[in-house]
Write an enzyme that holds these catalytic residues in place. Structure first.
Site, short mmCIF file in Angstrom:
data_model
loop_
_atom_site.label_atom_id
_atom_site.label_comp_id
_atom_site.label_asym_id
_atom_site.label_seq_id
_atom_site.Cartn_x
_atom_site.Cartn_y
_atom_site.Cartn_z
N SER A 21 0.82 -1.21 0.00
CA SER A 21 0.00 0.00 0.00
C SER A 21 0.86 1.26 0.00
CB SER A 21 -0.91 0.01 1.23
OG SER A 21 -1.56 1.26 1.30
N LYS A 97 -13.74 -4.28 3.89
CA LYS A 97 -14.58 -3.11 3.60
C LYS A 97 -16.05 -3.34 3.95
CE LYS A 97 -11.85 -0.78 0.09
NZ LYS A 97 -11.83 -0.23 -1.27
N ASN A 118 -14.37 2.42 3.62
CA ASN A 118 -12.90 2.38 3.48
C ASN A 118 -12.20 3.33 4.46
OD1 ASN A 118 -13.19 4.93 2.35
ND2 ASN A 118 -11.70 4.57 0.74
N GLY A 158 -18.76 -3.00 -14.67
CA GLY A 158 -18.45 -3.65 -13.40
C GLY A 158 -19.35 -3.15 -12.29
N ALA A 159 -19.51 -4.01 -11.29
CA ALA A 159 -20.38 -3.67 -10.16
C ALA A 159 -19.79 -4.19 -8.86
CB ALA A 159 -21.78 -4.24 -10.39
N GLY A 160 -18.46 -4.21 -8.78
CA GLY A 160 -17.80 -4.64 -7.54
C GLY A 160 -17.75 -3.48 -6.55
N TYR A 259 -4.65 1.55 -12.47
CA TYR A 259 -3.48 2.42 -12.69
C TYR A 259 -2.21 1.61 -12.96
CZ TYR A 259 -3.44 1.56 -7.67
OH TYR A 259 -3.51 0.95 -6.45
P1 NAP Z 1 -14.22 -6.36 -7.06
O1 NAP Z 1 -15.10 -5.91 -5.95
O2 NAP Z 1 -13.65 -7.72 -7.03
O3 NAP Z 1 -15.05 -6.18 -8.43
C1 NAP Z 1 -14.51 -6.56 -9.66
C2 NAP Z 1 -15.51 -6.29 -10.78
O4 NAP Z 1 -14.87 -6.65 -12.01
C3 NAP Z 1 -16.77 -7.12 -10.67
O5 NAP Z 1 -17.89 -6.36 -11.04
C4 NAP Z 1 -16.52 -8.22 -11.69
O6 NAP Z 1 -17.67 -8.69 -12.33
C5 NAP Z 1 -15.73 -7.50 -12.74
N1 NAP Z 1 -14.96 -8.44 -13.55
C6 NAP Z 1 -13.91 -9.19 -13.18
N2 NAP Z 1 -13.49 -9.94 -14.21
C7 NAP Z 1 -14.32 -9.67 -15.25
C8 NAP Z 1 -14.41 -10.12 -16.60
N3 NAP Z 1 -13.56 -11.02 -17.09
N4 NAP Z 1 -15.37 -9.60 -17.38
C9 NAP Z 1 -16.24 -8.69 -16.92
N5 NAP Z 1 -16.21 -8.21 -15.64
C10 NAP Z 1 -15.26 -8.70 -14.83
O7 NAP Z 1 -12.99 -5.38 -7.21
P2 NAP Z 1 -12.91 -3.82 -6.90
O8 NAP Z 1 -12.37 -3.61 -5.54
O9 NAP Z 1 -14.20 -3.19 -7.26
O10 NAP Z 1 -11.75 -3.36 -7.91
C11 NAP Z 1 -11.96 -3.37 -9.32
C12 NAP Z 1 -10.76 -2.73 -10.02
O11 NAP Z 1 -10.61 -1.39 -9.60
C13 NAP Z 1 -9.42 -3.40 -9.69
O12 NAP Z 1 -8.67 -3.42 -10.87
C14 NAP Z 1 -8.79 -2.47 -8.67
O13 NAP Z 1 -7.39 -2.50 -8.71
C15 NAP Z 1 -9.30 -1.13 -9.13
N6 NAP Z 1 -9.42 -0.14 -8.03
C16 NAP Z 1 -8.79 1.06 -8.19
C17 NAP Z 1 -8.89 2.02 -7.20
C18 NAP Z 1 -8.19 3.34 -7.36
O14 NAP Z 1 -8.05 4.08 -6.37
N7 NAP Z 1 -7.78 3.70 -8.56
C19 NAP Z 1 -9.65 1.78 -6.04
C20 NAP Z 1 -10.29 0.53 -5.91
C21 NAP Z 1 -10.17 -0.42 -6.94
P3 NAP Z 1 -18.80 -9.59 -11.64
O15 NAP Z 1 -19.52 -8.63 -10.76
O16 NAP Z 1 -19.57 -10.07 -12.75
O17 NAP Z 1 -18.08 -10.67 -10.87
#
Ligand code: NAP
Length: 310
Positions: A21, A97, A118, A158-160, A259
């Site tokens: 981190s 989280k 967070n 996406g909807a994570g 990033y």
């Molecule tokens: P997460 O909760 O695991 O959610 C991941 C999302 O990606 C889910 O909606 C998942 O779809 C989707 N996904 C994964 N593989 C896929 C595929 N092959 N095709 C289509 N959709 C796919 O993760 P998160 O914490 O939200 O993080 C997501 C991304 O954001 C990561 O790359 C992370 O590094 C980045 N991030 C960046 C920041 C920043 O400050 N810049 C902050 C947080 C996260 P399903 O819902 O269908 O499973």
């Protein structure tokens, strides 16, 4: 001159893993620049590592097969420690989280709607949960790219956890509409319910379509001002993009919250099509800046932090 003393207040990161981190470096540099008497440390905390069983005397908190028990005793223990040590608060990362929510006294509106926290602020034994990921995303667009979310039509992939924070904050901050694309899997129905909850609570219509519906994606992007990739696709060595090149148009701002790499295939394609683009590094900076303000009541000196770490 900034130095640790007997009155220095603790702020920390809880989650696992935490060793990569950037948050400790970012916040400690900002405390030093402003002469604030805080220190930011990272602690590896995950459910089961230090369970209720462990606090009752077990050596490891793990079951006989070496697998952590599925309880969240360690989360509660960590939050109680925040109070005991009179820490100012903490950040939370995976996998905490959502897990912390039952142990908090209050939630901000964005944290309540997104079901994720967070940042925690500690005040006289009371813990308030916030989510600054969405605010960080929107601040980054506004401050670094002069893109104001108010009145804009959004397509979000996406909807994570990160996507939900962005959706909630964008809806609270006046986005005109948000169309979410997500794989039609076991969590699809939950995303539809989440979208309904946000729509009912804000003035923004949030709709959901299956990621597999390319026609709906094409039409949504054609009608959007902003496209945001909030999936993992494009991260690290994954060179894929979820959007065909022909879907981009010149009036579209394309952002990828990834990033690493700095420029995903999605951003490369969008740039080639004449779109304005941004990656996720400033979302990271501004989610930290928003947390910094919650703890200290002061603005993070973002230029200093940016110059050192971004
Ligand atoms: P997460 O909760 O695991 O959610 C991941 C999302 O990606 C889910 O909606 C998942 O779809 C989707 N996904 C994964 N593989 C896929 C595929 N092959 N095709 C289509 N959709 C796919 O993760 P998160 O914490 O939200 O993080 C997501 C991304 O954001 C990561 O790359 C992370 O590094 C980045 N991030 C960046 C920041 C920043 O400050 N810049 C902050 C947080 C996260 P399903 O819902 O269908 O499973």
């Amino acid at each position: 001159m900034y130095s640790i003393s007997a009155t220095t207040k603790l702020i920390c990161l809880l989650g696992s893993p935490v060793d990569h981190s950037i948050s400790p470096a970012m916040h400690n540099a900002a405390f030093a620049a402003l002469g604030l008497n805080y220190v930011y440390l990272a602690f590896d905390v995950r459910p089961g590592r230090f369970s209720d069983a462990a606090t009752a005397g077990s050596q490891t908190g793990e079951d006989e097969g070496g697998k952590p028990p599925a309880d969240f005793g360690s989360v509660q223990t960590a939050l109680n420690a925040l109070k005991l040590f009179d820490a100012r608060g903490c950040n939370l990362t995976m996998p905490l989280k959502k897990a912390v929510i039952p142990y908090l006294d209050e939630l901000s509106e964005a944290a309540r709607l997104s079901g994720a926290v967070n940042t925690i602020v500690h005040e006289n034994g009371r813990l308030t949960g916030h989510t600054t990921d969405g605010a960080g995303y929107i601040d980054a667009l506004k401050k670094e790219d002069n893109f104001d979310i108010n009145g804009k039509r959004l397509t979000i992939l996406g909807a994570g956890g990160a996507a939900e924070s962005i959706i909630v904050q964008a809806a609270l901050d006046g986005a005109a509409s948000i169309h979410v694309f997500k794989r039609k899997n076991s969590t699809y129905a939950a995303t539809v319910n989440f979208a309904k909850k946000v729509t009912d609570t804000t003035n923004c219509a949030v709709t959901v379509s299956p990621m597999e519906d390319r026609n709906a994606l094409k039409h949504s992007i054609a009608a959007s001002d902003l496209l945001c990739n909030a999936t993992n696709v494009g991260m690290g060595d994954d060179k894929r993009s979820l959007v065909p090149k022909s879907f981009f148009h010149r009036n579209l701002f394309v952002s990828d919250i990834i990033y690493h790499p700095e420029e995903t295939t999605l951003l490369k394609d969008a740039k080639a099509a004449g779109c304005r683009c941004a990656n996720g590094k400033y979302m990271l900076l501004y989610q930290g800046a928003a947390a910094f303000t919650l703890w200290t009541g002061q603005n993070m000196p973002v230029d200093i932090v940016k110059e050192k770490y971004f």
